[in-house]
Design a protein around this motif. Structure first.
Motif, mmCIF file in Angstrom:
data_model
loop_
_atom_site.group_PDB
_atom_site.id
_atom_site.type_symbol
_atom_site.label_atom_id
_atom_site.label_comp_id
_atom_site.label_asym_id
_atom_site.label_seq_id
_atom_site.Cartn_x
_atom_site.Cartn_y
_atom_site.Cartn_z
ATOM 1 N N GLU A 23 0.843 -1.191 0.000
ATOM 2 C CA GLU A 23 0.000 0.000 0.000
ATOM 3 C C GLU A 23 0.883 1.247 0.000
ATOM 4 O O GLU A 23 1.912 1.289 0.666
ATOM 5 C CB GLU A 23 -0.928 0.016 1.224
ATOM 6 C CG GLU A 23 -2.013 -1.038 1.154
ATOM 7 C CD GLU A 23 -3.090 -0.871 2.218
ATOM 8 O OE1 GLU A 23 -3.051 0.097 3.015
ATOM 9 O OE2 GLU A 23 -3.990 -1.729 2.250
ATOM 10 N N SER A 80 -3.547 3.413 -0.814
ATOM 11 C CA SER A 80 -4.032 2.467 -1.814
ATOM 12 C C SER A 80 -4.446 1.154 -1.160
ATOM 13 O O SER A 80 -3.990 0.813 -0.075
ATOM 14 C CB SER A 80 -2.950 2.218 -2.871
ATOM 15 O OG SER A 80 -1.792 1.654 -2.287
ATOM 16 N N HIS A 81 -5.343 0.484 -1.852
ATOM 17 C CA HIS A 81 -5.676 -0.906 -1.546
ATOM 18 C C HIS A 81 -5.199 -1.721 -2.729
ATOM 19 O O HIS A 81 -5.484 -1.369 -3.878
ATOM 20 C CB HIS A 81 -7.182 -1.082 -1.342
ATOM 21 C CG HIS A 81 -7.661 -0.598 -0.019
ATOM 22 N ND1 HIS A 81 -8.976 -0.672 0.366
ATOM 23 C CD2 HIS A 81 -7.005 -0.040 1.034
ATOM 24 C CE1 HIS A 81 -9.121 -0.185 1.588
ATOM 25 N NE2 HIS A 81 -7.943 0.222 2.009
ATOM 26 N N THR A 82 -4.481 -2.796 -2.457
ATOM 27 C CA THR A 82 -3.841 -3.534 -3.541
ATOM 28 C C THR A 82 -4.642 -4.739 -4.021
ATOM 29 O O THR A 82 -4.405 -5.224 -5.126
ATOM 30 C CB THR A 82 -2.446 -4.004 -3.106
ATOM 31 O OG1 THR A 82 -2.580 -4.868 -1.973
ATOM 32 C CG2 THR A 82 -1.563 -2.812 -2.751
ATOM 33 N N THR A 84 -8.256 -5.109 -2.915
ATOM 34 C CA THR A 84 -9.677 -4.901 -2.641
ATOM 35 C C THR A 84 -10.133 -3.582 -3.253
ATOM 36 O O THR A 84 -9.320 -2.798 -3.735
ATOM 37 C CB THR A 84 -9.957 -4.875 -1.119
ATOM 38 O OG1 THR A 84 -9.187 -3.814 -0.530
ATOM 39 C CG2 THR A 84 -9.584 -6.201 -0.457
ATOM 40 N N GLU A 85 -11.442 -3.355 -3.193
ATOM 41 C CA GLU A 85 -11.978 -2.118 -3.753
ATOM 42 C C GLU A 85 -11.480 -0.892 -2.985
ATOM 43 O O GLU A 85 -10.987 -1.003 -1.865
ATOM 44 C CB GLU A 85 -13.510 -2.158 -3.753
ATOM 45 C CG GLU A 85 -14.123 -2.039 -2.367
ATOM 46 C CD GLU A 85 -15.645 -1.941 -2.399
ATOM 47 O OE1 GLU A 85 -16.184 -1.209 -3.240
ATOM 48 O OE2 GLU A 85 -16.268 -2.597 -1.557
ATOM 49 N N ALA A 86 -11.640 0.255 -3.588
ATOM 50 C CA ALA A 86 -11.242 1.524 -2.975
ATOM 51 C C ALA A 86 -12.353 1.971 -2.027
ATOM 52 O O ALA A 86 -13.152 2.851 -2.334
ATOM 53 C CB ALA A 86 -10.974 2.572 -4.051
ATOM 54 N N SER A 107 -7.557 1.884 -5.677
ATOM 55 C CA SER A 107 -7.370 0.439 -5.753
ATOM 56 C C SER A 107 -6.519 0.103 -6.963
ATOM 57 O O SER A 107 -6.811 0.533 -8.078
ATOM 58 C CB SER A 107 -8.707 -0.296 -5.855
ATOM 59 O OG SER A 107 -8.457 -1.691 -5.992
ATOM 60 N N ARG A 109 -5.897 -3.151 -7.635
ATOM 61 C CA ARG A 109 -6.113 -4.605 -7.795
ATOM 62 C C ARG A 109 -6.204 -5.015 -9.253
ATOM 63 O O ARG A 109 -5.864 -6.131 -9.598
ATOM 64 C CB ARG A 109 -7.339 -5.064 -7.016
ATOM 65 C CG ARG A 109 -8.652 -4.504 -7.512
ATOM 66 C CD ARG A 109 -9.819 -4.959 -6.667
ATOM 67 N NE ARG A 109 -11.015 -4.193 -7.033
ATOM 68 C CZ ARG A 109 -12.209 -4.488 -6.644
ATOM 69 N NH1 ARG A 109 -12.401 -5.528 -5.863
ATOM 70 N NH2 ARG A 109 -13.238 -3.752 -7.003
ATOM 71 N N THR A 114 -7.925 1.657 -12.556
ATOM 72 C CA THR A 114 -7.635 2.174 -11.218
ATOM 73 C C THR A 114 -8.882 2.842 -10.666
ATOM 74 O O THR A 114 -9.412 3.770 -11.270
ATOM 75 C CB THR A 114 -6.487 3.203 -11.271
ATOM 76 O OG1 THR A 114 -5.351 2.602 -11.896
ATOM 77 C CG2 THR A 114 -6.108 3.657 -9.882
#
Length: 139
Positions: A23, A80-82, A84-86, A107, A109, A114
């Motif tokens: 993150e 950031s989430h790597t 999962t959703e934002a 996110s 992911r 993005t």
């Protein structure tokens, strides 16, 4: 509603992509009471984790003192989430301590897509807000 310049959005996304799979985190400071994000400050995720972020305490102290000296406040706090959703996790909600800040989540992911979302987090209550991206603030 968060109004933010395109160049700042691009910096946040670039930081999130560069730090992936960990993150990324940072702030955008602005003049106190202006609600205008102006000065981008990428920070170090002291946890170096794909599931959690924490500002380095010494770096945070330095950045907050600098904002104080410049009559600024954290207008945007981002991370950031790597995988999962934002959307703010329970931990994100627990640690949200700036009631006037826009909490931006990105996110990473999906490699080609993005998610970029903004929230207000006050007293544990999460409210998603509209994001308006402008090329530049009007003078």
């Amino acid at each position: 509603m968060l109004t933010i310049e395109r160049a700042l959005v691009e910096k946040i996304i670039a930081h999130a992509r560069a730090d992936h799979p960990d993150e990324a985190c940072g702030i955008i400071a602005g003049p106190i009471g202006s609600d205008r994000p102006v000065r981008y400050v990428a920070m170090v995720n002291a946890e170096r984790s794909p599931t959690f972020y924490r500002f380095d305490s010494q770096e945070q102290l330095t950045v907050w003192r600098e904002m104080d000296d410049r009559d600024e406040e954290p207008v945007v706090i981002y991370h950031s989430h790597t995988a999962t959703e934002a959307y703010p996790s329970r931990t994100d909600i627990t640690y949200a301590s700036e009631p006037n800040a826009h909490y931006v989540l990105v996110s990473t992911r999906e490699e080609d897509d993005t998610e970029f979302r903004s929230f207000r987090i006050v007293d544990g209550e999460v409210t998603e807000e509209e994001v308006t991206i402008v090329d530049a603030f009007e003078a």
